[in-house]
Design a protein around this motif. Sequence first.
Motif, short mmCIF file in Angstrom:
data_model
loop_
_atom_site.label_atom_id
_atom_site.label_comp_id
_atom_site.label_asym_id
_atom_site.label_seq_id
_atom_site.Cartn_x
_atom_site.Cartn_y
_atom_site.Cartn_z
N ARG A 266 0.81 -1.22 0.00
CA ARG A 266 0.00 0.00 0.00
C ARG A 266 0.85 1.26 0.00
NH1 ARG A 266 -3.16 -0.96 5.32
NH2 ARG A 266 -1.14 -1.85 5.83
N SER A 267 2.14 1.10 0.35
CA SER A 267 2.98 2.29 0.43
C SER A 267 3.27 2.82 -0.96
CB SER A 267 4.29 1.96 1.16
OG SER A 267 5.00 0.97 0.46
N GLY A 268 3.14 4.11 -1.17
CA GLY A 268 3.39 4.70 -2.48
C GLY A 268 4.25 5.93 -2.34
N SER A 269 4.84 6.33 -3.46
CA SER A 269 5.70 7.52 -3.46
C SER A 269 5.35 8.40 -4.64
CB SER A 269 7.17 7.08 -3.51
OG SER A 269 7.40 6.27 -4.64
N ALA A 270 4.03 8.54 -4.92
CA ALA A 270 3.59 9.32 -6.06
C ALA A 270 3.89 10.80 -5.83
CB ALA A 270 2.08 9.12 -6.29
N VAL A 271 4.44 11.43 -6.87
CA VAL A 271 4.74 12.87 -6.85
C VAL A 271 4.33 13.47 -8.19
CG1 VAL A 271 6.67 12.60 -5.24
CG2 VAL A 271 7.09 12.47 -7.71
N THR A 272 4.32 14.77 -8.26
CA THR A 272 4.06 15.45 -9.53
C THR A 272 5.39 15.60 -10.28
OG1 THR A 272 2.21 16.64 -8.55
CG2 THR A 272 3.14 17.53 -10.61
N PHE A 273 5.43 15.17 -11.53
CA PHE A 273 6.67 15.21 -12.28
C PHE A 273 6.38 15.60 -13.73
CE2 PHE A 273 4.88 11.06 -12.85
CZ PHE A 273 5.18 10.70 -14.16
N GLU A 274 7.43 15.90 -14.46
CA GLU A 274 7.34 16.27 -15.87
C GLU A 274 7.41 15.02 -16.74
OE1 GLU A 274 6.92 19.16 -17.36
OE2 GLU A 274 6.97 20.49 -15.61
N LEU A 275 6.38 14.78 -17.52
CA LEU A 275 6.38 13.62 -18.42
C LEU A 275 7.50 13.70 -19.45
CD1 LEU A 275 2.66 12.68 -19.25
CD2 LEU A 275 4.42 11.23 -18.25
N ASP A 276 7.81 14.92 -19.92
CA ASP A 276 8.85 15.06 -20.94
C ASP A 276 10.18 14.49 -20.47
OD1 ASP A 276 6.99 16.22 -22.52
OD2 ASP A 276 7.66 18.30 -22.21
N ARG A 303 3.49 18.95 -25.17
CA ARG A 303 4.71 19.03 -24.37
C ARG A 303 4.42 19.65 -23.00
NH1 ARG A 303 8.26 15.71 -26.30
NH2 ARG A 303 9.94 16.96 -25.33
N ARG A 304 5.44 19.50 -22.14
CA ARG A 304 5.42 20.11 -20.81
C ARG A 304 4.19 19.70 -20.00
NH1 ARG A 304 7.47 26.22 -20.73
NH2 ARG A 304 7.83 25.51 -18.58
N LEU A 305 3.83 18.43 -20.14
CA LEU A 305 2.71 17.90 -19.35
C LEU A 305 3.25 17.41 -18.00
CD1 LEU A 305 0.56 15.77 -21.84
CD2 LEU A 305 -0.02 17.95 -20.77
N THR A 306 2.48 17.65 -16.96
CA THR A 306 2.81 17.11 -15.64
C THR A 306 1.82 16.00 -15.30
OG1 THR A 306 1.41 18.76 -14.54
CG2 THR A 306 3.76 19.30 -14.83
N ALA A 307 2.30 15.04 -14.52
CA ALA A 307 1.46 13.92 -14.11
C ALA A 307 1.81 13.55 -12.67
CB ALA A 307 1.66 12.73 -15.03
N VAL A 308 0.92 12.81 -12.04
CA VAL A 308 1.13 12.36 -10.67
C VAL A 308 1.45 10.87 -10.70
CG1 VAL A 308 0.09 12.02 -8.39
CG2 VAL A 308 -0.40 14.10 -9.70
N GLY A 309 2.55 10.49 -10.12
CA GLY A 309 2.95 9.09 -10.08
C GLY A 309 4.37 8.97 -9.58
N THR A 310 4.91 7.76 -9.72
CA THR A 310 6.31 7.51 -9.37
C THR A 310 7.12 7.54 -10.65
OG1 THR A 310 5.57 6.09 -7.55
CG2 THR A 310 7.88 5.95 -8.20
N ASN A 342 -9.01 14.98 -16.85
CA ASN A 342 -8.01 15.29 -15.83
C ASN A 342 -6.84 14.31 -15.88
OD1 ASN A 342 -7.04 16.81 -13.62
ND2 ASN A 342 -7.77 15.23 -12.18
N GLN A 343 -6.62 13.70 -17.04
CA GLN A 343 -5.58 12.70 -17.16
C GLN A 343 -4.62 13.04 -18.29
OE1 GLN A 343 -8.02 9.13 -17.57
NE2 GLN A 343 -7.32 8.48 -15.54
N ALA A 344 -3.35 12.72 -18.05
CA ALA A 344 -2.34 12.80 -19.10
C ALA A 344 -2.16 11.40 -19.67
CB ALA A 344 -1.02 13.32 -18.53
N VAL A 345 -2.11 11.31 -21.00
CA VAL A 345 -2.04 10.02 -21.67
C VAL A 345 -0.76 9.97 -22.49
CG1 VAL A 345 -3.20 8.39 -23.19
CG2 VAL A 345 -4.55 9.99 -21.81
N VAL A 346 -0.04 8.85 -22.33
CA VAL A 346 1.13 8.57 -23.16
C VAL A 346 0.81 7.35 -24.00
CG1 VAL A 346 3.60 8.09 -23.21
CG2 VAL A 346 2.65 9.47 -21.36
N GLU A 347 0.77 7.53 -25.31
CA GLU A 347 0.47 6.43 -26.23
C GLU A 347 1.77 5.94 -26.86
OE1 GLU A 347 -2.31 7.91 -29.01
OE2 GLU A 347 -4.00 7.93 -27.60
#
Length: 424
Positions: A266-276, A303-310, A342-347
Amino acid sequence: MRRRLIQSTLAVVLVVIAVFGVSLVIVEARTISSTAQERVDLEAARLASIVDSRLLGTGTVDAEILRRQVEGDRYAVIRVKGEPALEVGAEPSGDVIRGEATGEEGETVVVEEPRSSVTREVGRTLLIIGLVALLAVIAAVLLAVRQANRLASPLTDLAETAERLGSGDPRPRHKRYGVPELDRVADVLDSSAERIARMLTAERRLAADASHQLRTPLTALSMRLEEITVTDEPETVKEEATIALAQVERLTDVVERLLTNSRDPRSGSAVTFELDDVIDQQIAEWRPAYRGEGRAIVSSGKRRLTAVGTPGAVAQVLAALIENSLMHGGGTVALRTRVTGNQAVVEVTDEGQGVPADLGARIFERAISGRNSTGIGLAVARDLAEADGGRLELLQSNPPVFGLFLSRTHPPKKTDAETDRTVR
């Protein structure tokens, strides 16, 4: 254990037989003796009554008539005043039972019976009691053997189950024996077997995931070191060494995340980061491998999209998709970014033949692969995506398009109570 149960049961039965049997023998012997004495007394009284009736009727007593009245081996002596004594039957020898009666005319009648008749009757009673005791012992033996088997066999089964658990075979037997205490032990062993099976499954899954997640960084690190060995240019060596160090850091991050997930998923380390940053890193890492295959890897989209995750986990998901395209796809591989809601998508797409129709719905299952591969790469990638609240989907089969959906904002934090309910 069987022998002890049988011995203890027999001991109890023998003690009961000894106590009650001896008491019964004493009581029966006394009863038989008392009955024999009463019988002789009654016989004397009966003969006295007959003598009275003869004296009142004829005034004499006929020995022949009295002889017909005395049965068996009894001996009778009748004494009438003024007349000689009359003896009927043979006088017994040894110990006798004596009965005496006095008639109304003053005569006396004595009846004797050998005590051996009482002894024979007591012997018959003892024989009957002995047979009953023997039957009781046989029944007790059969009952003890049955009860011993009923208790010992389940214990043997439970011991075998525990031995199987200790040898690494966690299959529960789901066998019950009709004895509450033994069934409780069987329940505990089955529950333990199920827990051990889950633990072994988790350990095997962790080992498979670790081997797969570590393979990609190690492959990239190996390629950088090969680049260093084939060049003499200091700038190139410095550049490749810098990238190799980044790979080592990424490898360290993978190991730490695996250990953290194994302790507490259950432990997570999600942060806001730059997808680029993550996309550019992956393109730089995989470009030499694609160049070696005569193929290209490019990026496009917003470009310059931010997302929440590890970031490390997202990098591993993209690496799994890029590697999958390298192994199973064809042509140029493109990483496209876009926004939906409200989602960033990487295809990730390529120009290959795509995913077979029979594998489309099962492509993310473990051990499912269209080629000779492990079949866990996409399954691990989906688990990594879902661990940070994202998702990985097959958007199109031909040409293949995989979409990694990541939230652009942090989800609301759950309270401890909500977290506990979710885990349960």
